[in-house]
Structure formats: C-alpha cells, structure tokens
Design an enzyme around this catalytic site. Structure first.
Site, PDB file in Angstrom:
ATOM      1  N   GLU A  46      31.513 -47.429 -12.481  1.00  0.00           N
ATOM      2  CA  GLU A  46      31.121 -48.712 -13.090  1.00  0.00           C
ATOM      3  C   GLU A  46      30.673 -49.738 -12.044  1.00  0.00           C
ATOM      4  O   GLU A  46      30.547 -50.914 -12.372  1.00  0.00           O
ATOM      5  CB  GLU A  46      32.290 -49.286 -13.908  1.00  0.00           C
ATOM      6  CG  GLU A  46      32.572 -48.478 -15.172  1.00  0.00           C
ATOM      7  CD  GLU A  46      33.652 -49.087 -16.051  1.00  0.00           C
ATOM      8  OE1 GLU A  46      33.724 -48.716 -17.224  1.00  0.00           O
ATOM      9  OE2 GLU A  46      34.435 -49.939 -15.564  1.00  0.00           O
ATOM     10  N   THR A  98      42.501 -47.209 -25.999  1.00  0.00           N
ATOM     11  CA  THR A  98      41.834 -47.744 -24.809  1.00  0.00           C
ATOM     12  C   THR A  98      42.783 -47.641 -23.615  1.00  0.00           C
ATOM     13  O   THR A  98      43.961 -47.962 -23.740  1.00  0.00           O
ATOM     14  CB  THR A  98      41.472 -49.237 -25.011  1.00  0.00           C
ATOM     15  OG1 THR A  98      41.021 -49.403 -26.340  1.00  0.00           O
ATOM     16  CG2 THR A  98      40.394 -49.673 -24.047  1.00  0.00           C
ATOM     17  N   ASP A 156      42.837 -43.950 -18.230  1.00  0.00           N
ATOM     18  CA  ASP A 156      43.144 -44.676 -16.994  1.00  0.00           C
ATOM     19  C   ASP A 156      44.639 -44.589 -16.674  1.00  0.00           C
ATOM     20  O   ASP A 156      45.040 -44.439 -15.517  1.00  0.00           O
ATOM     21  CB  ASP A 156      42.711 -46.142 -17.123  1.00  0.00           C
ATOM     22  CG  ASP A 156      41.206 -46.271 -17.358  1.00  0.00           C
ATOM     23  OD1 ASP A 156      40.451 -45.393 -16.895  1.00  0.00           O
ATOM     24  OD2 ASP A 156      40.790 -47.239 -18.016  1.00  0.00           O
ATOM     25  N   ASP A 167      45.973 -47.812 -30.322  1.00  0.00           N
ATOM     26  CA  ASP A 167      44.787 -48.206 -29.559  1.00  0.00           C
ATOM     27  C   ASP A 167      44.718 -47.299 -28.332  1.00  0.00           C
ATOM     28  O   ASP A 167      45.565 -47.389 -27.445  1.00  0.00           O
ATOM     29  CB  ASP A 167      44.924 -49.682 -29.143  1.00  0.00           C
ATOM     30  CG  ASP A 167      43.747 -50.173 -28.321  1.00  0.00           C
ATOM     31  OD1 ASP A 167      42.889 -49.358 -27.944  1.00  0.00           O
ATOM     32  OD2 ASP A 167      43.698 -51.386 -28.049  1.00  0.00           O
TER      33      ASP A 167
HETATM   34  P1  ATP Z   1      39.891 -43.697 -22.531  1.00  0.00           P
HETATM   35  O1  ATP Z   1      38.434 -43.661 -22.154  1.00  0.00           O
HETATM   36  O2  ATP Z   1      40.166 -44.239 -23.903  1.00  0.00           O
HETATM   37  O3  ATP Z   1      40.758 -44.331 -21.495  1.00  0.00           O
HETATM   38  P2  ATP Z   1      39.776 -40.858 -22.084  1.00  0.00           P
HETATM   39  O4  ATP Z   1      38.721 -40.342 -23.002  1.00  0.00           O
HETATM   40  O5  ATP Z   1      39.439 -40.998 -20.648  1.00  0.00           O
HETATM   41  O6  ATP Z   1      40.390 -42.202 -22.635  1.00  0.00           O
HETATM   42  P3  ATP Z   1      41.626 -39.027 -23.352  1.00  0.00           P
HETATM   43  O7  ATP Z   1      41.279 -37.615 -23.066  1.00  0.00           O
HETATM   44  O8  ATP Z   1      41.253 -39.583 -24.677  1.00  0.00           O
HETATM   45  O9  ATP Z   1      41.065 -39.926 -22.155  1.00  0.00           O
HETATM   46  O10 ATP Z   1      43.208 -39.235 -23.202  1.00  0.00           O
HETATM   47  C1  ATP Z   1      43.888 -39.043 -21.981  1.00  0.00           C
HETATM   48  C2  ATP Z   1      45.289 -38.549 -22.250  1.00  0.00           C
HETATM   49  O11 ATP Z   1      45.979 -39.540 -23.025  1.00  0.00           O
HETATM   50  C3  ATP Z   1      45.383 -37.267 -23.054  1.00  0.00           C
HETATM   51  O12 ATP Z   1      45.309 -36.121 -22.232  1.00  0.00           O
HETATM   52  C4  ATP Z   1      46.760 -37.407 -23.727  1.00  0.00           C
HETATM   53  O13 ATP Z   1      47.812 -37.016 -22.847  1.00  0.00           O
HETATM   54  C5  ATP Z   1      46.851 -38.923 -23.944  1.00  0.00           C
HETATM   55  N1  ATP Z   1      46.420 -39.253 -25.313  1.00  0.00           N
HETATM   56  C6  ATP Z   1      45.201 -39.664 -25.732  1.00  0.00           C
HETATM   57  N2  ATP Z   1      45.165 -39.850 -27.067  1.00  0.00           N
HETATM   58  C7  ATP Z   1      46.407 -39.571 -27.508  1.00  0.00           C
HETATM   59  C8  ATP Z   1      47.049 -39.573 -28.792  1.00  0.00           C
HETATM   60  N3  ATP Z   1      46.384 -39.898 -29.920  1.00  0.00           N
HETATM   61  N4  ATP Z   1      48.368 -39.225 -28.865  1.00  0.00           N
HETATM   62  C9  ATP Z   1      49.068 -38.901 -27.756  1.00  0.00           C
HETATM   63  N5  ATP Z   1      48.529 -38.881 -26.509  1.00  0.00           N
HETATM   64  C10 ATP Z   1      47.228 -39.197 -26.389  1.00  0.00           C
END
Ligand code: ATP
Length: 294
Positions: free
Chosen positions: A137, A240, A244, A238
């Site tokens: 970013e 978001t 990270d 949420d």
């Molecule tokens: P973001 O961009 O929103 O920060 P991302 O796309 O980089 O997220 P994700 O793969 O969505 O990352 O999520 C990272 C980790 O967070 C997953 O591997 C899981 O351990 C946890 N996680 C995400 N969503 C959920 C959920 N609905 N319930 C439980 N754990 C979750």
C-alpha cells in the site's frame, strides 16, 4: 536480537453511513461519520505489538498525521523512522449503505510519497538477520524489497493489494509470503489451496508460504513440508484486519521458536477474537487474552 521493521501504509479511514451509495451527479446527506486510523501497515504494526513484539514502523504521514503517530505510539510501536511530508496522509472515504455494502475511494497521499532514498535511509539502521514486513500500500515497494534482501534481511511480504507494483517486485527475494486466497490465485493462476501451494513451491522454492482461507483456516508450506490449522469457531461481526492480526501473531509464534503448527494455532486464535469484534485495529487482541484461550 533480531529487529522487526514494518515498512507500511498509514491511513485515516472516514466511514460514512449512507442510505445508498452516492451516484454521479448526486448530492446525498450522510447519516453519520466515524473516523478510524487504519491501513494494512498500521494494522500489522499494531497486531505485532499487541502480540508482544518490539516493532519499528517506517512510512510517511502528511501534516495531518498526528493521530496516526499517536495510535502507533499508544501500542508501543517505535515511530522514530516515520517521516512527515507536506500535504495529507493517506485516507479513504468509505460509504457504507443500509445493506452493509461499501464503496471505497482511496487517496494514497503520503503513502505514495515513499521514495527509494527515504527507504535506504531507514534500511541503513537494520542489518542481516533482521526482519522486514512489507505490504503493497506504499510506493517504492520493489526497491525496499530488493534493498532489504540485499542487506540480508528476511523479507515477509503480503502483496496486498496485488497490482503492477507487486508484480514488479523480484519475488525470488521473499523469505515468507503472507497470502489470502485471492492473492494466492493472482500469483499462481489457480484457485485450489493445494494447487496454490504447489505452484508457489515451484516458482519460489526459497520461500515459506502462509495461505489464509478465512473461516476455512490457514496453511503453512515450506520446502515440501505443510501444516494446516482450521479457523477457530467465532461469531464473525467484522472480519476487517483478520489477516493483519494473523500476520502479527504468526510472526510472534515463529520468533518464539514455536513449530509452524503452533504458530498457526496462535494466529488463528488471535484472529478469531478479532473477527468477533467491530472495527479494524481496535479489534486486535493482546497477547495475554489470546494465550488465555489456548
Ligand atoms: P482481511 O483482508 O479482512 O484482513 P484476509 O483476507 O487477509 O483478511 P482471511 O483469510 O480472511 O484474511 O482471514 C485470516 C484468518 O483469520 C483465517 O485464516 C482465520 O484463522 C481467521 N478468520 C477469518 N475469518 C474468520 C471467521 N469467520 N471465523 C473464524 N476465524 C476467521
């Protein structure tokens, strides 16, 4: 001791509640405004700091960047390398409508003013064996990645958002990729997690890969060895900053000398807590809270 440098974005997010997303030619009164410090860079520094790591943040803010610096400092992030440039910090204008759909306008601001010269000044304070965490970013990412690797730093790269800047990077210099499914697909042209890891191993045999799959869990792969960790059950409010949070805690786990499985488990626990709360950086838990749940 290894030093950790997170070279990344610092953003103010202006979140407007709207009845519907404003259309071209239209003027609409918003229903409310909330202002949050954000950016993947800031969120990952806060996640690593709350995970208990000592983190130096590097990046640029504009003349309006006081709150961004205060936010980092409040979590004990070392901001001595954060620079201030004329003009405004990076910010987003986010409209969230009644169906929770959002429309985001991004102004890169000071995040796009990062130059190779500033990056070199910062990197001169770090040496072989230290770790640099990078997202995509800010400007000058290909340069930072190359210089850091040349200096013997371990490069942890989260190529988000994937764009021509990320494609211009010499990814053979990356030590650890931090990818979600979308970035995994963009880098490999395949969507199935096992195939993504196969392709990454062929293309970048030097690197470890962390591949997160939202509620479907996360993989770690390095040199033919693989570990999987399911996500923890959570009432997702949420998501978001889930990724990270995962990054900060996975880094902590690996630096503790835990196995990749254990580091994934720590990160999954932390991000399950983060998704159960509203907001980005405010939702990131502290280490003591995460440990209690393990
Ligand atoms: P973001 O961009 O929103 O920060 P991302 O796309 O980089 O997220 P994700 O793969 O969505 O990352 O999520 C990272 C980790 O967070 C997953 O591997 C899981 O351990 C946890 N996680 C995400 N969503 C959920 C959920 N609905 N319930 C439980 N754990 C979750």
């Amino acid at each position: 001791m290894k030093k950790i440098l997170n070279f990344g974005s610092l953003n103010m997010d202006f979140v407007y509640a709207v009845a519907h997303t404003v259309r071209g030619g239209e003027t609409e009164a918003s229903l409310g405004l909330q202002v949050f410090p954000g950016g993947k860079g800031l969120n990952q520094s806060i996640a690593a700091a709350r995970a208990g790591l000592s983190v130096f943040h590097a990046g640029l803010v504009g003349e309006d960047g006081g709150l961004l610096l205060d936010t980092l400092k409040a979590d004990g992030v070392d901001t001595r390398f954060v620079g201030t440039v004329p003009g405004r910090s990076g910010h987003t204008i986010i409209q969230v409508d009644e169906n929770a759909q959002n429309a985001i306008l991004l102004f890169g601001g000071a995040n796009r003013a990062v130059t190779p010269a500033y990056a070199d000044e910062v990197l001169a304070h770090f040496s072989a064996g230290d770790i640099v965490l990078l997202q995509n970013e800010i400007s000058a990412v290909p340069h930072i990645l190359r210089r850091a690797a040349e200096a013997g730093l371990s490069v942890w790269f989260n190529p988000s958002p994937m764009d021509d800047g990320a494609r211009a990077c010499d990814l053979s210099l990356v030590s650890v990729f931090l990818l979600n499914e979308i970035e995994g697909e963009q880098l490999t042209g395949t969507a199935e997690p096992g195939a993504i890891l196969d392709r990454m191993a062929e293309k970048y045999p030097q690197a470890a890969v962390v591949l997160t799959l939202g509620a479907a869990g996360a993989w770690y792969a390095k040199a033919g060895a693989r570990a999987f960790c399911p996500a923890e059950k959570a009432e997702a409010v949420d998501t978001t900053a889930a990724g990270d949070t995962f990054t900060g805690y996975f880094l902590r786990g690996m630096l503790d000398g835990r196995t990749p499985e254990e580091a994934l488990r720590l990160a999954a626990r932390a991000s399950a807590i983060a998704v159960s709360r509203p907001g980005a950086s405010p939702s990131i838990p502290r280490f003591s809270e995460v440990e209690r749940g393990l």
